[in-house]
Design an enzyme around this catalytic site. Structure first.
Site, PDB file in Angstrom:
ATOM      1  N   SER A  10       3.494  -7.712   4.616  1.00 30.02           N
ATOM      2  CA  SER A  10       3.600  -7.551   3.167  1.00 30.02           C
ATOM      3  C   SER A  10       3.907  -8.878   2.498  1.00 30.02           C
ATOM      4  O   SER A  10       4.935  -9.503   2.761  1.00 30.02           O
ATOM      5  CB  SER A  10       4.690  -6.542   2.815  1.00 30.02           C
ATOM      6  OG  SER A  10       4.871  -6.553   1.410  1.00 30.02           O
ATOM      7  N   HIS A  35      -0.903  -6.691   3.232  1.00 31.59           N
ATOM      8  CA  HIS A  35      -0.430  -5.636   2.333  1.00 31.59           C
ATOM      9  C   HIS A  35       0.031  -6.275   1.022  1.00 31.59           C
ATOM     10  O   HIS A  35       0.874  -7.172   1.022  1.00 31.59           O
ATOM     11  CB  HIS A  35       0.727  -4.895   3.015  1.00 31.59           C
ATOM     12  CG  HIS A  35       1.234  -3.707   2.267  1.00 31.59           C
ATOM     13  ND1 HIS A  35       0.616  -2.466   2.319  1.00 31.59           N
ATOM     14  CD2 HIS A  35       2.314  -3.554   1.466  1.00 31.59           C
ATOM     15  CE1 HIS A  35       1.317  -1.605   1.582  1.00 31.59           C
ATOM     16  NE2 HIS A  35       2.343  -2.235   1.045  1.00 31.59           N
ATOM     17  N   ASP A  37       1.645  -5.542  -2.642  1.00 31.48           N
ATOM     18  CA  ASP A  37       2.429  -4.576  -3.419  1.00 31.48           C
ATOM     19  C   ASP A  37       2.303  -4.857  -4.904  1.00 31.48           C
ATOM     20  O   ASP A  37       2.729  -5.903  -5.384  1.00 31.48           O
ATOM     21  CB  ASP A  37       3.903  -4.670  -3.005  1.00 31.48           C
ATOM     22  CG  ASP A  37       4.132  -4.092  -1.620  1.00 31.48           C
ATOM     23  OD1 ASP A  37       3.797  -2.907  -1.421  1.00 31.48           O
ATOM     24  OD2 ASP A  37       4.629  -4.821  -0.751  1.00 31.48           O
ATOM     25  N   MET A  39       3.382  -3.740  -8.604  1.00 34.77           N
ATOM     26  CA  MET A  39       4.457  -2.985  -9.274  1.00 34.77           C
ATOM     27  C   MET A  39       4.384  -3.184 -10.779  1.00 34.77           C
ATOM     28  O   MET A  39       4.092  -4.291 -11.244  1.00 34.77           O
ATOM     29  CB  MET A  39       5.814  -3.485  -8.771  1.00 34.77           C
ATOM     30  CG  MET A  39       5.969  -3.413  -7.267  1.00 34.77           C
ATOM     31  SD  MET A  39       7.641  -3.871  -6.790  1.00 34.77           S
ATOM     32  CE  MET A  39       7.442  -3.882  -4.987  1.00 34.77           C
ATOM     33  N   HIS A  69      -1.382  -1.692  -2.388  1.00 41.88           N
ATOM     34  CA  HIS A  69      -0.465  -0.566  -2.603  1.00 41.88           C
ATOM     35  C   HIS A  69      -0.043  -0.565  -4.067  1.00 41.88           C
ATOM     36  O   HIS A  69       0.738  -1.407  -4.486  1.00 41.88           O
ATOM     37  CB  HIS A  69       0.730  -0.746  -1.653  1.00 41.88           C
ATOM     38  CG  HIS A  69       1.837   0.238  -1.838  1.00 41.88           C
ATOM     39  ND1 HIS A  69       3.078   0.083  -1.250  1.00 41.88           N
ATOM     40  CD2 HIS A  69       1.906   1.409  -2.522  1.00 41.88           C
ATOM     41  CE1 HIS A  69       3.854   1.100  -1.567  1.00 41.88           C
ATOM     42  NE2 HIS A  69       3.177   1.921  -2.345  1.00 41.88           N
ATOM     43  N   MET A  71       2.005   0.657  -6.998  1.00 35.73           N
ATOM     44  CA  MET A  71       3.216   1.386  -7.414  1.00 35.73           C
ATOM     45  C   MET A  71       3.213   1.401  -8.937  1.00 35.73           C
ATOM     46  O   MET A  71       3.921   0.639  -9.597  1.00 35.73           O
ATOM     47  CB  MET A  71       4.457   0.682  -6.842  1.00 35.73           C
ATOM     48  CG  MET A  71       4.655   0.995  -5.366  1.00 35.73           C
ATOM     49  SD  MET A  71       5.710  -0.196  -4.538  1.00 35.73           S
ATOM     50  CE  MET A  71       4.461  -1.393  -4.086  1.00 35.73           C
ATOM     51  N   MET A 140       6.454   6.169   2.670  1.00 38.40           N
ATOM     52  CA  MET A 140       7.493   5.183   2.368  1.00 38.40           C
ATOM     53  C   MET A 140       8.760   5.525   3.149  1.00 38.40           C
ATOM     54  O   MET A 140       9.243   6.659   3.099  1.00 38.40           O
ATOM     55  CB  MET A 140       7.827   5.185   0.869  1.00 38.40           C
ATOM     56  CG  MET A 140       6.727   4.705  -0.064  1.00 38.40           C
ATOM     57  SD  MET A 140       6.065   3.061   0.286  1.00 38.40           S
ATOM     58  CE  MET A 140       7.540   2.048   0.301  1.00 38.40           C
ATOM     59  N   PHE A 146      11.528  -2.870  -3.677  1.00 39.38           N
ATOM     60  CA  PHE A 146      12.092  -4.094  -3.125  1.00 39.38           C
ATOM     61  C   PHE A 146      11.918  -4.134  -1.611  1.00 39.38           C
ATOM     62  O   PHE A 146      11.990  -3.097  -0.941  1.00 39.38           O
ATOM     63  CB  PHE A 146      13.587  -4.178  -3.469  1.00 39.38           C
ATOM     64  CG  PHE A 146      13.837  -4.209  -4.947  1.00 39.38           C
ATOM     65  CD1 PHE A 146      13.798  -5.412  -5.651  1.00 39.38           C
ATOM     66  CD2 PHE A 146      14.050  -3.027  -5.651  1.00 39.38           C
ATOM     67  CE1 PHE A 146      13.986  -5.429  -7.032  1.00 39.38           C
ATOM     68  CE2 PHE A 146      14.237  -3.035  -7.027  1.00 39.38           C
ATOM     69  CZ  PHE A 146      14.210  -4.247  -7.724  1.00 39.38           C
ATOM     70  N   GLY A 148      13.241  -5.663   2.187  1.00 38.92           N
ATOM     71  CA  GLY A 148      14.527  -5.932   2.814  1.00 38.92           C
ATOM     72  C   GLY A 148      15.511  -4.780   2.849  1.00 38.92           C
ATOM     73  O   GLY A 148      16.686  -4.983   3.123  1.00 38.92           O
ATOM     74  N   ASP A 178       5.741   2.084   5.582  1.00 34.72           N
ATOM     75  CA  ASP A 178       6.091   0.940   4.727  1.00 34.72           C
ATOM     76  C   ASP A 178       7.562   1.024   4.362  1.00 34.72           C
ATOM     77  O   ASP A 178       7.985   1.969   3.696  1.00 34.72           O
ATOM     78  CB  ASP A 178       5.218   0.989   3.463  1.00 34.72           C
ATOM     79  CG  ASP A 178       5.407  -0.208   2.552  1.00 34.72           C
ATOM     80  OD1 ASP A 178       6.175  -1.134   2.887  1.00 34.72           O
ATOM     81  OD2 ASP A 178       4.758  -0.204   1.480  1.00 34.72           O
ATOM     82  N   GLY A 179       8.322   0.004   4.794  1.00 32.04           N
ATOM     83  CA  GLY A 179       9.725  -0.095   4.410  1.00 32.04           C
ATOM     84  C   GLY A 179      10.650  -0.206   5.606  1.00 32.04           C
ATOM     85  O   GLY A 179      10.784   0.738   6.383  1.00 32.04           O
ATOM     86  N   GLY A 180      11.245  -1.382   5.781  1.00 33.32           N
ATOM     87  CA  GLY A 180      12.219  -1.558   6.866  1.00 33.32           C
ATOM     88  C   GLY A 180      11.617  -1.547   8.253  1.00 33.32           C
ATOM     89  O   GLY A 180      12.328  -1.293   9.230  1.00 33.32           O
TER      90      GLY A 180
HETATM   91  C1  DX5 Z   1       8.488  -1.857  -1.007  1.00 30.13           C
HETATM   92  C2  DX5 Z   1       7.104  -2.294  -0.641  1.00 30.13           C
HETATM   93  C3  DX5 Z   1       6.994  -2.781   0.744  1.00 30.13           C
HETATM   94  C4  DX5 Z   1       7.874  -3.948   1.075  1.00 30.13           C
HETATM   95  C5  DX5 Z   1       8.379  -3.740   2.465  1.00 30.13           C
HETATM   96  O1  DX5 Z   1       8.471  -1.336  -2.287  1.00 30.13           O
HETATM   97  O2  DX5 Z   1       6.178  -1.219  -0.803  1.00 30.13           O
HETATM   98  O3  DX5 Z   1       5.649  -3.045   1.105  1.00 30.13           O
HETATM   99  O4  DX5 Z   1       7.236  -5.193   1.015  1.00 30.13           O
HETATM  100  O5  DX5 Z   1       9.278  -4.772   2.762  1.00 30.13           O
HETATM  101  P1  DX5 Z   1      10.173  -4.725   4.065  1.00 30.13           P
HETATM  102  O6  DX5 Z   1       9.263  -4.743   5.245  1.00 30.13           O
HETATM  103  O7  DX5 Z   1      11.007  -5.963   3.915  1.00 30.13           O
HETATM  104  O8  DX5 Z   1      11.003  -3.458   4.008  1.00 30.13           O
HETATM  105 ZN    ZN Z   2       4.068  -1.511   0.029  1.00 34.17          ZN
END
Ligand code: DX5
Ligand code: ZN
Length: 219
Positions: A10, A35, A37, A39, A69, A71, A140, A146, A148, A178-180
């Site tokens: 990402s 990827h 993102d 927003m 992606h 959002m 998700m 965000f 991290g 996606d996420g963590g």
């Molecule tokens: C969060 C995004 C993710 C984000 C994941 O809103 O959709 O794609 O970049 O970041 P990490 O891998 O750091 O959780």
């Molecule tokens: Zn994403």
């Protein structure tokens, strides 16, 4: 047959004043996807970048598959612009009310793969009626907005449910997380049925990004 594992680093975790360099690092590490993102400050409480940035990055890293992606509260207003910018897959969320089925069809008509995304609080049942018409389902594992954030392990049954429906109906969509995601949490998602792995922080902080890509590809 399960899909092969794909890593989609990402760009959100890259250097935003030097996104072309960050994208080049993804390509240099051997990752197949990027990827991106997008927003809008409404659907999520943050802002990133738009179609012009995607179009310019497209020229910088022509070999990467662009996984966009959205959002956004109104993704239907922007699908065409992101397709023109070089997106190859465009995913949008199930939560805003709009004609999801029509937008899935429009994305394919624009020549892209389509994807539907679920927030952590949205049950798998919310997308069940669309499964025959999607190329990818994105689950998700953090509240979007965000990078991290810690991985939500309580999402694992959602992958298992979607994977079970995929098998029962002999469908072929990819199941993305996606996420963590890191090398530990990703393995748990793979075991639950995921095959496509977004990693922001873990990828960019990895001491050896190429070996990170190789490890995920071998799952
Ligand atoms: C969060 C995004 C993710 C984000 C994941 O809103 O959709 O794609 O970049 O970041 P990490 O891998 O750091 O959780
Ligand atoms: Zn994403």
């Amino acid at each position: 047959m399960p899909h092969n594992s794909i890593l989609a680093p990402s760009l959100l975790a890259g250097q935003h004043a030097r996104l072309a360099e960050s994208a080049a690092q993804v390509a240099a590490a051997g990752a197949p996807w990027l990827h991106l993102d997008i927003m809008d400050g409404h659907f999520v409480p943050n802002l990133t970048f738009g179609p012009q940035m995607v179009a310019e990055l497209r020229r910088e890293v022509p070999g990467l598959f662009f996984d966009v992606h959205l959002m956004l509260d109104e993704p239907q207003r922007y699908a065409k612009a992101f397709a023109a910018a070089g997106a190859q897959l465009i995913s949008f969320h199930i939560e805003p009310s709009l004609d999801h089925r029509a937008l899935l069809a429009e994305i394919r008509a624009l020549g892209c793969l389509n994807g539907i995304v679920l927030n952590p609080d949205t049950p798998a049942e919310a997308v069940r009626h669309l499964l025959a018409d999607v190329d990818l389902v994105l689950v998700m594992t953090v509240q979007p907005g965000f990078g991290g954030q810690p991985f939500r392990r309580d999402m694992l049954p959602k992958f298992a449910q979607l994977d079970a429906w995929r098998r029962e109906q002999a469908l072929n969509f990819r199941l993305e997380v996606d996420g963590g995601v890191d090398l530990k949490t990703g393995v748990e998602c793979r075991a639950a049925g995921a095959d496509t792995f977004v990693a922001g922080t873990a990828f960019f902080k990895a001491p050896d990004r190429a070996s990170f890509v190789r490890e995920v590809s071998a799952w």
